[in-house]
Design a protein around this motif. Structure first.
Motif, PDB file in Angstrom:
ATOM      1  N   GLY B 236       0.478  -1.338  -0.293  1.00 36.82           N
ATOM      2  CA  GLY B 236      -0.317  -0.158  -0.346  1.00 36.82           C
ATOM      3  C   GLY B 236       0.784   1.370  -0.400  1.00 36.82           C
ATOM      4  N   GLY B 239       2.547   1.351  -3.367  1.00 36.96           N
ATOM      5  CA  GLY B 239       1.476   2.181  -4.326  1.00 36.96           C
ATOM      6  C   GLY B 239       1.016   3.757  -3.829  1.00 36.96           C
ATOM      7  N   GLY B 243       1.974   7.429  -6.419  1.00 34.94           N
ATOM      8  CA  GLY B 243       0.971   8.235  -6.220  1.00 34.94           C
ATOM      9  C   GLY B 243       1.092   9.024  -6.632  1.00 34.94           C
TER      10      GLY B 243
END
Ligand code: FES
Lengths: 342, 523
Positions: B236, B239, B243
């Protein structure tokens, strides 16, 4: 785009080399703001960085070929169940060569620009920011402030639930320490045995000998090995007095200390025979065998607890009683008693 | 579109004619766009520019070793048995035949000897973990020394640092799983460190271990944390990290045409993609070479864990070294009173010190903002010398950690150099205070010198022409610029919307463009 067939030039037709800026052209529907002109293939920004593109291409091709050979060899080696260095060599060299080839292709034979794009500021307008804050504050006010009772009840309920969940979550993980850390398997009269369960006779060890012993019956248990482990050293032939208060603890020179280091619990497994020091291999704490295992060097803060011994009528070594203090590293509940002197 | 022939029979030209200039790709894009609305965003993504600098690939090493960790880790879970149940080994590896050991240890030996490519994958996994943590550290050093953590990127700094901590933690857990003699000692130490925390220590230790050490559940618990919980959180965070990178766009060094408000670089597709995919392959290849050629953690030599046994040279894995060093050189200060004990000799080096260190790192962006009063957006990177104090502080922290790391080898150093262990200990106790201070001062001095003295650094040297004036005065002046002395960069241009692929001139002709930096285009 349903009628796409008619909006695109057919291949072979010369497309307008440069599209007048601002003029609508095919494909610029993606970007509504400022349409970017079509680049010609000889635009310097599209040129490759390689000085000798043909040669570069050949070298890259070579790398890719090595790569293909490598991964193919890896497959063959795997089928043949080759040793791992062969697998590593084929796969490693193959992937690495392929990677070098691809990276070089990107670096030397692909358009590098330099291209530029704008960074659009991340922040929105002050008005937007204010609107967001207003929504948070005012709506919370409307909902919670006006209904303080409900807000309080909801918050309280969630809080209680949170705390309540902690109980099963934590308590189910393991038992409470209670007095566990204060006890060992040594009782009054327990026989000392070695790892095979054999009792230790008073004539068994010569001076300078060392042996790891356990309470009889515990030598094969986890706790016996981790907590009760004790080192037995024959320091001399006559009774040894390590401290005044321990006059009869080491009959005929047999002295026993907990083997669990008081620093971080490693087994104090090394014995420096000449200096009569027990050494912990983890952080080199050293304990003086003759003075009640007082630490003479290293981070261990306390002596190793001493096990009072006696020799029974048949000549076997037994414990007078258990340790007078918790063995091993320090912890909050550990009392001060027995810190070296007792 | 309804034709009598099947699609196979149509020529490329026919397909293009029916679908438009871009053929089937156009159809696919249209269909996807009608469902997902991705044409515009996708195009912007393909155009996305990545500034180029060698130091920007450090984070990629971390990312790709993480990919390798996941892949090799999945392989290992297929064969590893997370159980402390004692079995008698009767496997391929004869020296351990008939020895009692936990299933965890037996299955790890099995992976190393009986599973095809098992040893390679196991060692790759271990190497990848070390490379993962190491490259995060180096990557963060780059971020720190160039000031890339400043507004607006503080959050990514925090995420990265958290990933480092989780990586170290997971490395330790994974190292513990084989239940060999050395890692078992590590678990014992971890238990004792937990125990040292005032008030709650023994409770925490009992809860984690399901009772008193060693218990029979710790390998299972470590296993599920190691293979599920932490990897999931890490995934996570990777990511989120990427991002944010895409959203905030990459930082860049100063250079021609580069400002705080633009990005200059090469486009995502195809240039950056080719380079980064190639780099993924290179990292994987390098890890495979390490995994098969450089032995790491040969657990079959250590033997299974037994609580009362210990091997002579107890060393934790690389990234734990600094904590081990801190534990070694800490004086044996325990506090006792009112029927309680606070084991400072453990608590300080193993809990408080790393806590302070990591919290300082977490807080640094805020601290720097507060000290300098600088609340502006920063997209252009500093050179380390531009901020002497920051660079010096970072160097001092690295010096401290490195000194502690060296201190974890006191016994080896004492043996090797034939000095007493005591002298080595006191040397490191002094060094751990002095080395950071000296490093701070030296780094600061060097930065200041470079800042004021070396303004022409990095530019190509030009000959100095010394001439004599009629009055007899000597004058030195740099010679005229020769072609190629100053490499001229093109003015950055937007990524073109369309590229005209049609031949401009008959095949075989060459186009020569005379402006600097432009090469011949052969056709
Ligand atoms: S555990 Fe014995 S010295 Fe640290």
């Amino acid at each position: 785009m349903s009628d796409s067939g008619s909006t695109f030039e057919t291949p072979g037709t010369q497309v307008a080399l440069e599209v007048a800026s601002g003029g609508p052209s095919e494909g610029d529907g993606h970007r509504t703001a400022v349409p970017i002109p079509t680049a010609r293939l000889d635009d310097p920004h599209l040129q490759e960085a390689a000085r000798f593109p043909r040669r570069t291409e050949a070298i890259i091709a070579l790398f890719l070929l090595v790569g293909i050979g490598g991964v193919a060899a890896f497959g063959a080696a795997y089928v043949q169940n080759a040793p791992s260095w062969v697998l590593a060599l084929s796969m490693g060299v193959g992937l690495f060569a392929m990677g070098v080839g691809l990276t070089a292709w990107g670096k030397y034979l692909m358009p590098q620009g330099p291209f530029v794009e704008d960074r659009h500021p991340l922040a929105n307008s002050r008005r937007d920011q204010e609107a967001m804050a207003a929504a948070l504050v005012e709506r919370t006010g409307v909902v919670v402030k006006r209904r303080k009772l409900l807000g309080g009840l909801l918050g309280g309920g969630m809080g209680i639930f949170g705390i309540v969940t902690l109980f099963p979550l934590l308590r189910s993980l393991g038992p409470l320490p209670g007095k566990t850390l204060f006890t060992t398997g040594w009782k009054s009269g327990t026989y000392l045995v070695d790892s095979t369960g054999t009792r230790i006779h008073k004539d068994q060890m010569s001076v300078g000998g060392i042996l790891t012993v356990y309470p009889q019956g515990k030598e094969n248990t986890d706790r016996g090995q981790a907590v009760d482990q004790t080192v037995l050293i024959r320091a001399q032939l006559t009774d040894l007095v390590t401290m005044k208060s321990r006059a009869n603890w080491a009959p005929t020179g047999y002295v026993a200390y907990s083997k669990v280091c008081t620093h971080l619990g490693c087994p104090v497994g090394l014995y420096e025979q000449l200096l009569e020091l027990l050494v912990c291999p983890c952080h080199q704490s050293m304990f003086n065998v003759r003075d009640g295992a007082v630490p003479v060097f290293g981070p261990a803060p306390r002596p190793l607890p001493q096990l009072p011994l006696y020799i029974d009528s048949t000549g076997f070594l037994r414990a007078q009683r258990g340790y007078n203090q918790p063995v091993g590293p320090g912890f909050w509940e550990r009392t001060t008693e027995g810190n070296g002197t007792a | 579109m309804i034709t009598t022939e099947g699609p196979r029979a149509r020529t490329r030209r026919q397909v293009q004619q029916s679908h438009g200039k871009y053929g089937r790709v156009q159809v696919a894009v249209n269909e996807l766009d009608e469902r997902l609305g991705l044409a515009r965003g996708g195009r912007i993504f393909l155009d996305k520019l990545f500034p180029d600098h060698w130091s920007f690939m450090l984070g990629e090493i971390a990312l790709y070793s993480f990919v390798v960790l996941l892949a090799t880790g999945v392989f290992l879970t297929l064969y590893f048995v997370p159980s402390q149940t004692i079995v008698t080994y009767h496997g391929v590896y004869k020296p351990l035949d008939g020895i009692k050991m936990s299933e965890a240890y037996a299955s790890t030996v099995n992976i190393s000897f009986a599973v095809r490519a098992g040893l390679l994958i196991r060692q790759m996994h271990h190497w990848a973990a070390d490379v993962f943590i190491g490259s995060i550290v180096v990557h963060m050093a780059r971020i720190f020394f160039t000031g890339a953590f400043r507004k607006p990127r503080e959050l990514n700094w925090v995420i990265g640092l958290t990933m480092l901590i989780l990586g170290i933690l997971n490395g330790f857990l994974g190292y513990s799983l084989p239940d060999d003699l050395i890692s078992g000692t590590g678990i014992r130490i971890a238990y004792s460190i937990l125990e040292s925390i005032p008030f709650v220590g023994s409770y925490l230790a009992f809860w984690l271990f399901g009772g008193e050490y060693p218990g029979n559940i710790i390998i299972e618990r470590f296993y599920i944390i190691h293979v599920l919980i932490i990897p999931l959180v890490l995934l996570g965070m990777v990511g989120a990290h990427l991002g944010l990178l895409v959203r905030q766009k990459h930082t860049q060094f100063r250079g021609k045409g580069r400002t705080e408000h633009n990005v200059v670089g090469s486009p995502m597709f195809p240039t950056f993609m080719a380079k980064t995919t190639g780099f993924l392959l290179m990292v994987t290849g390098a890890l495979a070479l390490l995994g098969g050629l450089a032995q790491i953690n040969p657990i079959w030599q250590f033997g299974p864990y037994e609580a009362s046994k210990i091997s002579y040279a107890v060393q934790p894995d690389l990234y734990m070294g600094f904590l081990d060093g801190a534990l070694r050189i800490m004086p044996s200060w325990q506090w006792t009173g009112w029927g309680h004990t606070i084991p400072w000799e453990v608590l300080f080096p193993a809990i408080i010190f790393p806590g302070l260190l990591f919290n300082l790192c977490f807080a640094w962006p805020a601290l720097e903002r507060w000290f300098t009063g600088d609340n502006a957006m920063h997209n252009l990177l500093d050179r380390p010398r531009d901020r002497p104090k920051r660079t010096a502080a970072g160097a001092a922290v690295f010096a401290l950690v490195f000194t502690l790391f060296c201190a974890s080898a006191t016994d080896v150093i004492a043996n090797y150099f034939g000095v007493s262990l005591n002298a080595t200990l006191w040397f490191f106790r002094a060094a751990v205070i002095l080395v950071p201070i000296v490093t701070y001062y030296l780094t600061w001095r060097v930065c200041v010198e470079m800042l004021h003295g070396g303004r022409h650094m990095g530019k190509r040297k030009r000959a100095m022409v010394v001439s004599r004036t009629p009055e007899g005065e000597y004058v030195a002046a740099p010679s005229d610029m020769r072609p190629g002395d100053e490499h001229s960069e093109l003015r950055p241009a937007p990524v073109p919307e369309q590229i005209d692929m049609e031949p401009l001139e008959p095949v075989g002709a060459t186009t020569t463009v005379s402006s600097p930096g432009i090469r011949r285009v052969r056709r």
